[in-house]
Design a protein around this motif. Structure first.
Motif, PDB file in Angstrom:
ATOM      1  N   ILE A 102       0.844  -1.200   0.000  1.00  0.00           N
ATOM      2  CA  ILE A 102       0.000   0.000   0.000  1.00  0.00           C
ATOM      3  C   ILE A 102       0.877   1.248   0.000  1.00  0.00           C
ATOM      4  O   ILE A 102       0.657   2.206  -0.740  1.00  0.00           O
ATOM      5  CB  ILE A 102      -0.953  -0.013   1.220  1.00  0.00           C
ATOM      6  CG1 ILE A 102      -1.955  -1.150   1.077  1.00  0.00           C
ATOM      7  CG2 ILE A 102      -1.678   1.325   1.370  1.00  0.00           C
ATOM      8  CD1 ILE A 102      -2.751  -1.436   2.337  1.00  0.00           C
ATOM      9  N   ARG A 103       1.931   1.184   0.833  1.00  0.00           N
ATOM     10  CA  ARG A 103       2.836   2.335   0.959  1.00  0.00           C
ATOM     11  C   ARG A 103       3.525   2.633  -0.380  1.00  0.00           C
ATOM     12  O   ARG A 103       3.628   3.778  -0.818  1.00  0.00           O
ATOM     13  CB  ARG A 103       3.876   2.011   2.028  1.00  0.00           C
ATOM     14  CG  ARG A 103       4.730   3.157   2.464  1.00  0.00           C
ATOM     15  CD  ARG A 103       5.625   2.723   3.611  1.00  0.00           C
ATOM     16  NE  ARG A 103       6.555   3.768   3.953  1.00  0.00           N
ATOM     17  CZ  ARG A 103       7.702   3.955   3.338  1.00  0.00           C
ATOM     18  NH1 ARG A 103       8.036   3.166   2.352  1.00  0.00           N
ATOM     19  NH2 ARG A 103       8.501   4.947   3.693  1.00  0.00           N
ATOM     20  N   ASN A 104       3.993   1.544  -1.043  1.00  0.00           N
ATOM     21  CA  ASN A 104       4.658   1.707  -2.331  1.00  0.00           C
ATOM     22  C   ASN A 104       3.699   2.245  -3.380  1.00  0.00           C
ATOM     23  O   ASN A 104       4.053   3.070  -4.214  1.00  0.00           O
ATOM     24  CB  ASN A 104       5.243   0.368  -2.803  1.00  0.00           C
ATOM     25  CG  ASN A 104       6.491   0.025  -2.025  1.00  0.00           C
ATOM     26  OD1 ASN A 104       7.012   0.863  -1.281  1.00  0.00           O
ATOM     27  ND2 ASN A 104       6.956  -1.202  -2.165  1.00  0.00           N
ATOM     28  N   LYS A 105       2.452   1.774  -3.317  1.00  0.00           N
ATOM     29  CA  LYS A 105       1.443   2.224  -4.277  1.00  0.00           C
ATOM     30  C   LYS A 105       1.203   3.730  -4.107  1.00  0.00           C
ATOM     31  O   LYS A 105       1.157   4.471  -5.090  1.00  0.00           O
ATOM     32  CB  LYS A 105       0.150   1.419  -4.012  1.00  0.00           C
ATOM     33  CG  LYS A 105      -1.080   1.906  -4.710  1.00  0.00           C
ATOM     34  CD  LYS A 105      -1.244   1.231  -6.037  1.00  0.00           C
ATOM     35  CE  LYS A 105      -2.560   1.663  -6.681  1.00  0.00           C
ATOM     36  NZ  LYS A 105      -2.551   1.445  -8.106  1.00  0.00           N
ATOM     37  N   ARG A 106       1.105   4.150  -2.817  1.00  0.00           N
ATOM     38  CA  ARG A 106       0.887   5.578  -2.548  1.00  0.00           C
ATOM     39  C   ARG A 106       2.078   6.405  -3.013  1.00  0.00           C
ATOM     40  O   ARG A 106       1.925   7.467  -3.599  1.00  0.00           O
ATOM     41  CB  ARG A 106       0.655   5.800  -1.059  1.00  0.00           C
ATOM     42  CG  ARG A 106      -0.777   5.488  -0.669  1.00  0.00           C
ATOM     43  CD  ARG A 106      -1.009   5.796   0.778  1.00  0.00           C
ATOM     44  NE  ARG A 106      -2.311   5.293   1.208  1.00  0.00           N
ATOM     45  CZ  ARG A 106      -2.599   4.990   2.446  1.00  0.00           C
ATOM     46  NH1 ARG A 106      -1.694   5.124   3.401  1.00  0.00           N
ATOM     47  NH2 ARG A 106      -3.795   4.563   2.759  1.00  0.00           N
ATOM     48  N   ALA A 107       3.289   5.888  -2.734  1.00  0.00           N
ATOM     49  CA  ALA A 107       4.506   6.602  -3.128  1.00  0.00           C
ATOM     50  C   ALA A 107       4.576   6.731  -4.641  1.00  0.00           C
ATOM     51  O   ALA A 107       4.978   7.745  -5.202  1.00  0.00           O
ATOM     52  CB  ALA A 107       5.733   5.868  -2.597  1.00  0.00           C
ATOM     53  N   GLY A 108       4.138   5.653  -5.330  1.00  0.00           N
ATOM     54  CA  GLY A 108       4.130   5.649  -6.799  1.00  0.00           C
ATOM     55  C   GLY A 108       3.131   6.629  -7.363  1.00  0.00           C
ATOM     56  O   GLY A 108       3.382   7.304  -8.355  1.00  0.00           O
ATOM     57  N   ALA A 109       1.960   6.700  -6.663  1.00  0.00           N
ATOM     58  CA  ALA A 109       0.914   7.611  -7.126  1.00  0.00           C
ATOM     59  C   ALA A 109       1.318   9.038  -6.809  1.00  0.00           C
ATOM     60  O   ALA A 109       1.122   9.925  -7.585  1.00  0.00           O
ATOM     61  CB  ALA A 109      -0.371   7.283  -6.440  1.00  0.00           C
TER      62      ALA A 109
END
Lengths: 344, 367
Positions: A337-344
């Motif tokens: 989730i954290r990586n997804k947010r960072a990517g977004a």
């Protein structure tokens, strides 16, 4: 500016390693003193001092046995296994440039389980079970490595696919062994092995794999800079003069030996080699020179905490993979989730 | 962030690239070193030898020679091996039990000493718990070498038993009787069992071969049967039946032969074990269309061996009752319901000093 950054990074690295070392030492002290058999910290000290100085500790023989023959080997083994699995995870993830890769993806754990299960089926004893587990792990990895060579497609992706195939085949073989095992006795032992367990560890077991793990760990640490080169991709590494095949083989051999040694000591322990490298990367970044020592300390600390909990929290000791899974899986979801947010 | 770090490292890589060849040679040597280490790994494995004890000894089921201790009538006991419980109870040793793992709550409800005992694990020994109870002896099964090695180094004496068949049951009674200093009680139990089995022999002796019923014992799953070398199959033959699983052996373990094989065996009586949980209902056989052609189903001769709380087909003294029940089930004219009820009462009086109702034990005689 660059030098200032380097100093800051070095300071951060020293601070992180120092804090982890202090934490690890603290948990070791706590772990020696807690357990179902009541031993006071003073008695622990007396027993350990007596063993070091070869003088009578004045404590009951059972207290001496519990501290010296049960807890210390167990603590040492859990720290060693946690550190090795984590470093192995860092190495594999670096070589294959894939953060989703766990140390057992080349089939080492599956192969080791088959070796151990056969030994349990034949009631060969603990020493032979460990040896068979080690050999099973190595044979499985050898098959995984030989498949891409045999079909002349020696790429990383082919190696990963080969690992998946060997792992699946090994699972079937293990299933057959379980099917033929005595459900009252052997099946339980095999199940414990496949879920990780430190309860019967002896100092001899640790000493038999320690040199191999030590050498493999040192080689990976010394080659950590080259691991960074490999992390950039094969073409770029080659353009920088690296012998990619040799470096990759050395890393795979060392990481496999670390995993195989861990599995033959404590059985299959999931999630540690996957999650700890990620956690370490969040703190010190992707540089493998910094990542390997931090992962080793963090892995050792995590494993020791988990093992201490498994042997103290319930009336019945539970396999360690139950707790590592309960902690590791949600944490991994958090990372995604954290990586997804960072990517977004 | 990862990209930036890689960019910074790339500058260093250019300068260090020339060292690649040197590292290659070092790498090759390290690879050789690692292979040598793999070869020497087995040197660390193995166990140390043990000294032969002086004075009177017994040899346990693992082959270990154990000295008989002077205080053997006071030795305290722990066990995670549920099979040991009936022997401990039969020999009157429950007051010496510090920690135990029972197959069912019946044992703890029936004996206050067992109820008060602690636990050192289920199946696998929790070594720290074992150390905290500090028993003199851990009674365990002989084929669990991992546990034998681990417990041995803790300083707790191990007494290994193997009671998977009738010969093993008798030798376990003798071994435990001698080791714990209750030889007279062991002899009494053995004599009692001999007398009961002699009665069974007399009951079924005159059944002609052609009238003997074919039977098998079904395990926890349909199609999983007691092998021909298992205690349950011995009980069938002792009770005057013909075990159709004869020749199918799996080291005294249950064998999954599949439902089709059971159909081909076509037993006249099917008896389901009470020593493990059943993953099916008897009605699955009695009412299942696929089973309708099996003789046992046609005869409505599908039963569960009593009792649900104290399995009569589990290693121990209860196979005496189990065999009696089989005689009654296959040949009710040889052993009536009233006679069997009397035997059940005698058994529990002999072993527990009291009787239990069928409801407490969890059984109901069919006829």
């Amino acid at each position: 500016m660059g030098r200032g950054n380097q100093k800051n990074r070095l300071l951060l690295l020293l601070t992180v390693n120092g804090v982890l070392l202090i934490l690890l030492a603290t948990v070791v002290v706590v772990a020696v003193c807690v357990g179902k058999y009541a031993v006071t910290p003073a008695e622990c000290l007396k027993v350990i001092w007596g063993a070091v100085s070869h003088t009578p500790s004045g404590c009951a023989p059972m207290t001496e046995n519990v501290v010296l023959m049960l807890r210390l080997p167990r603590i040492l083994a859990s720290v060693l296994v946690g550190a090795c699995l984590s470093v192995s995870g860092v190495a594999y993830q670096g070589v294959f440039q894939n953060p989703l890769i766990a140390p057992d993806f080349l089939g080492v754990s599956s192969g080791a389980c088959i070796g151990a299960a056969v030994a349990i089926l034949l009631s060969l004893g603990r020493g032979s079970t460990q040896l068979m587990a080690f050999l099973g792990g190595i044979v499985a990895v050898a098959i995984t490595v030989l498949i891409p060579i045999a079909i002349r497609n020696n790429t990383n992706i082919m190696l990963v696919l080969s690992g998946v195939v060997v792992g699946a085949a090994a699972s079937s073989v293990l299933g057959f062994i379980k099917f033929t095992a005595d459900p009252e006795s052997q099946l339980a032992a095999i199940t414990y092995w496949t879920m990780g367990d430190f309860s019967y560890i002896q100092m001899d077991d640790i000493l038999s794999v320690l040199p191999m793990m030590g050498v493999a760990g040192v080689v990976l640490t010394l080659n950590s800079w080259w691991l960074d080169v490999l992390s950039m991709g094969e073409n770029q590494a080659r353009s920088l003069g690296a012998n990619v095949t040799l470096l990759r083989n050395i890393t795979i051999v060392c990481a496999t030996l670390l995993t195989a040694g861990s599995v033959c000591l404590a059985g299959t322990i999931s999630w540690v080699g996957l999650v700890i490298p990620h956690l370490s990367r969040m703190i010190v970044g992707p540089n493998n020179t910094r990542l390997i020592p931090v992962s080793a300390l963090m892995g050792g600390l995590f494993m020791l905490v988990v093992d201490t909990l498994t042997r103290t929290i319930g009336a019945i000791e539970m396999p360690v993979s139950i707790l590592t899974g309960l902690i590791g899986a949600p944490f991994y979801i958090y990372l995604l989730i954290r990586n997804k947010r960072a990517g977004a | 962030m990862i990209r930036r770090a890689r960019y910074n490292e790339q500058a260093k890589i250019t300068n260090k690239g020339e060292n690649a060849m040197k590292n290659k040679r070092i790498g090759g040597r390290l690879l050789c070193l690692l292979l040598v280490l793999i070869m020497v790994l087995p040197a660390g494995c193995g166990t140390t030898g043990e000294q032969t004890p002086m004075g009177p000894t017994v040899t346990d089921a693992s082959g270990a020679v154990l000295a008989l201790k002077e205080n053997r009538q006071e030795l305290t006991i722990a066990s995670v091996y549920a099979v040991s419980v009936p022997f401990i109870k039969a020999l009157g040793l429950t007051d010496r039990v510090k920690a135990i793992n029972c197959k069912s709550n019946f044992w703890k409800e029936a004996d206050e000493h067992l109820k008060a005992a602690g636990s050192v694990g289920r199946g696998k020994v929790d070594l720290e718990a074992l150390a905290s109870f500090a028993p003199d002896v851990l009674v365990h099964r002989s084929n669990d070498t991992d546990t034998l090695e681990a417990v041995g180094q803790l300083g707790v004496t191990l007494l290994c038993i193997s009671a998977e068949d009738m010969a093993g049951i008798y030798s376990t009674l003798e071994l435990m009787g001698t080791y714990f200093g209750v030889e007279e009680r062991a002899a009494e139990v053995i004599a009692w069992m001999d007398a009961k089995f002699a009665r069974i022999d007399a009951l079924v002796a005159d059944i002609p071969e052609e009238d003997r019923k074919t039977a098998l014992v079904m395990g926890g799953e349909l199609g999983r049967i007691a092998g021909g070398d298992m205690l349950q199959s011995w009980m069938i033959e002792k009770a005057g039946g013909v075990c159709v699983a004869k020749g199918i052996e799996n080291n005294s373990n249950w064998v999954t032969v599949g439902v089709e094989k059971v159909f081909s065996m076509n037993p006249e009586v099917i008896m389901c074990t009470s020593s493990t949980a059943l993953e099916y209902e008897l009605s699955d056989m009695l009412e299942g269309p696929a089973w309708s052609a099996v003789e046992a189903v046609k005869n409505k001769a599908v039963y569960q061996i009593p009792s649900l709380k104290d399995s009569w087909d589990m290693p121990g003294i209860s196979p005496v009752l189990g065999t009696m029940w089989m005689v009654h089930t296959m040949y009710p004219e040889k052993l009536s319901k009233a006679e069997l009820e009397k035997e059940i009462e005698e058994y529990y009086l002999f072993l527990f000093g009291k009787t239990f109702t069928p409801e407490t034990l969890g059984y109901e005689l069919s006829f």
